[in-house]
Motif scaffolding. Structure first.
Motif, short mmCIF file in Angstrom:
data_model
loop_
_atom_site.label_atom_id
_atom_site.label_comp_id
_atom_site.label_asym_id
_atom_site.label_seq_id
_atom_site.Cartn_x
_atom_site.Cartn_y
_atom_site.Cartn_z
N GLU A 35 0.81 -1.22 0.00
CA GLU A 35 0.00 0.00 0.00
C GLU A 35 0.84 1.27 0.00
O GLU A 35 0.33 2.36 -0.21
N GLU A 36 2.16 1.14 0.24
CA GLU A 36 3.06 2.30 0.20
C GLU A 36 3.45 2.65 -1.24
O GLU A 36 3.72 3.80 -1.54
N ASP A 37 3.51 1.65 -2.10
CA ASP A 37 3.84 1.83 -3.52
C ASP A 37 3.16 0.71 -4.31
O ASP A 37 3.82 -0.17 -4.86
N PRO A 38 1.82 0.74 -4.38
CA PRO A 38 1.09 -0.38 -4.98
C PRO A 38 1.24 -0.45 -6.50
O PRO A 38 1.33 0.57 -7.16
N SER A 39 1.24 -1.68 -6.98
CA SER A 39 1.23 -1.87 -8.43
C SER A 39 -0.13 -1.47 -8.98
O SER A 39 -1.15 -1.47 -8.27
N ALA A 40 -0.15 -1.13 -10.26
CA ALA A 40 -1.42 -0.80 -10.92
C ALA A 40 -2.36 -2.00 -10.87
O ALA A 40 -3.58 -1.84 -10.68
N GLY A 41 -1.82 -3.21 -11.01
CA GLY A 41 -2.64 -4.42 -10.96
C GLY A 41 -3.28 -4.62 -9.60
O GLY A 41 -4.43 -5.04 -9.50
N TYR A 42 -2.54 -4.32 -8.54
CA TYR A 42 -3.08 -4.45 -7.18
C TYR A 42 -4.22 -3.47 -6.98
O TYR A 42 -5.28 -3.82 -6.44
N ILE A 43 -4.04 -2.24 -7.43
CA ILE A 43 -5.10 -1.24 -7.30
C ILE A 43 -6.33 -1.69 -8.08
O ILE A 43 -7.46 -1.63 -7.58
N ALA A 44 -6.14 -2.16 -9.31
CA ALA A 44 -7.26 -2.63 -10.12
C ALA A 44 -7.98 -3.80 -9.44
O ALA A 44 -9.21 -3.85 -9.42
N TRP A 45 -7.21 -4.73 -8.89
CA TRP A 45 -7.79 -5.88 -8.19
C TRP A 45 -8.69 -5.41 -7.04
O TRP A 45 -9.80 -5.91 -6.85
N LEU A 46 -8.22 -4.42 -6.29
CA LEU A 46 -9.03 -3.87 -5.20
C LEU A 46 -10.29 -3.18 -5.71
O LEU A 46 -11.35 -3.26 -5.07
N LEU A 47 -10.17 -2.50 -6.85
CA LEU A 47 -11.35 -1.82 -7.41
C LEU A 47 -12.50 -2.80 -7.63
O LEU A 47 -13.67 -2.44 -7.50
N TRP A 48 -12.14 -4.04 -7.96
CA TRP A 48 -13.16 -5.06 -8.22
C TRP A 48 -13.53 -5.83 -6.95
O TRP A 48 -14.25 -6.82 -7.01
N GLY A 49 -13.00 -5.41 -5.80
CA GLY A 49 -13.39 -6.02 -4.54
C GLY A 49 -12.33 -6.90 -3.90
O GLY A 49 -12.56 -7.47 -2.84
N GLY A 50 -11.17 -7.03 -4.54
CA GLY A 50 -10.09 -7.82 -3.97
C GLY A 50 -10.42 -9.31 -3.87
O GLY A 50 -11.34 -9.81 -4.51
N ASP A 51 -9.64 -9.99 -3.05
CA ASP A 51 -9.82 -11.44 -2.89
C ASP A 51 -11.24 -11.77 -2.40
O ASP A 51 -11.85 -12.74 -2.86
N GLU A 52 -11.73 -10.95 -1.49
CA GLU A 52 -13.09 -11.19 -0.97
C GLU A 52 -14.14 -10.94 -2.04
O GLU A 52 -15.17 -11.63 -2.08
N GLY A 53 -13.89 -9.98 -2.93
CA GLY A 53 -14.79 -9.74 -4.05
C GLY A 53 -14.83 -10.92 -5.00
O GLY A 53 -15.90 -11.31 -5.49
N ARG A 54 -13.67 -11.49 -5.24
CA ARG A 54 -13.60 -12.68 -6.10
C ARG A 54 -14.39 -13.83 -5.49
O ARG A 54 -15.21 -14.47 -6.17
N ALA A 55 -14.16 -14.10 -4.22
CA ALA A 55 -14.86 -15.21 -3.55
C ALA A 55 -16.37 -14.97 -3.54
O ALA A 55 -17.16 -15.89 -3.81
N TRP A 56 -16.76 -13.75 -3.25
CA TRP A 56 -18.19 -13.43 -3.21
C TRP A 56 -18.82 -13.59 -4.60
O TRP A 56 -19.88 -14.22 -4.73
N ALA A 57 -18.17 -13.03 -5.64
CA ALA A 57 -18.72 -13.11 -7.00
C ALA A 57 -18.84 -14.56 -7.45
O ALA A 57 -19.85 -14.96 -8.06
N LEU A 58 -17.83 -15.38 -7.16
CA LEU A 58 -17.89 -16.80 -7.53
C LEU A 58 -19.06 -17.49 -6.84
O LEU A 58 -19.78 -18.28 -7.46
N GLY A 59 -19.24 -17.22 -5.57
CA GLY A 59 -20.34 -17.84 -4.82
C GLY A 59 -21.70 -17.43 -5.34
O GLY A 59 -22.59 -18.27 -5.50
N VAL A 60 -21.86 -16.16 -5.63
CA VAL A 60 -23.15 -15.68 -6.14
C VAL A 60 -23.39 -16.25 -7.53
O VAL A 60 -24.51 -16.66 -7.86
N LYS A 61 -22.34 -16.29 -8.36
CA LYS A 61 -22.51 -16.84 -9.72
C LYS A 61 -23.00 -18.28 -9.67
O LYS A 61 -23.83 -18.69 -10.47
#
Length: 114
Positions: free
Chosen positions: A79-105
Motif C-alpha cells: 500500500e506504500e507503492d502499490p502496483s497498478a494491478g493491485y489497485i485494479a484488483w481492489l477496485l473489483w473487490g479484492g480477494d473477498e470480491g472474487r470469492a463473493w462473486a464466484l459464490g453468487v454466480k
C-alpha cells in the motif's frame, strides 16, 4: 433460476468487499494508476453496496479469471507503492470480491437481468 429464488439471493456485496473497493479508489486517487473507467465504476457500485445485476456478477467473475496474474506482480499488496494491478484488483473487490462473486454466480447460474 426462478423469480422466488432471486429474492433470496443478496446481490449486494459484503462490507469487506465494499471496503476493498473504497481502498482501491483511494489508492488510485493517490497514485494516479490502476484500473480502467469500468473498474472505477465497478468500485463505486461496490463501495456503495448497490444491488448488482446477474450479468455484472458474471463480468466480475470473468475479470478475476483474466487478472489473477496481477496478484503476482511486483508491489502487489504494497500500500506504500502499490502496483497498478493491485489497485485494479481492489477496485473489483479484492480477494473477498472474487470469492463473493464466484459464490453468487454459482447460485444465479445463467439468470437473466431483471
Amino acid at each position: 433460476m426462478r423469480e422466488a429464488d432471486n429474492d433470496e439471493i443478496d446481490l449486494r456485496c459484503p462490507q469487506i468487499v465494499a471496503d476493498n473497493a473504497a481502498m482501491g479508489l483511494r489508492l488510485r486517487g493517490i497514485f494516479g494508476r490502476g484500473g480502467t473507467e469500468i473498474g472505477v465504476a465497478r468500485a463505486t457500485q461496490l463501495k456503495n453496496r448497490q444491488k448488482l445485476s446477474p450479468s455484472t456478477l458474471r463480468r466480475m467473475v470473468s475479470y478475476f479469471a483474466r487478472h489473477k496474474v496481477d496478484k503476482n506482480g511486483r508491489n502487489s499488496g504494497n500500500e506504500e507503492d502499490p502496483s497498478a494491478g493491485y489497485i485494479a484488483w481492489l477496485l473489483w473487490g479484492g480477494d473477498e470480491g472474487r470469492a463473493w462473486a464466484l459464490g453468487v454466480k454459482q447460485k444465479i447460474g445463467n439468470a437473466p437481468d431483471i
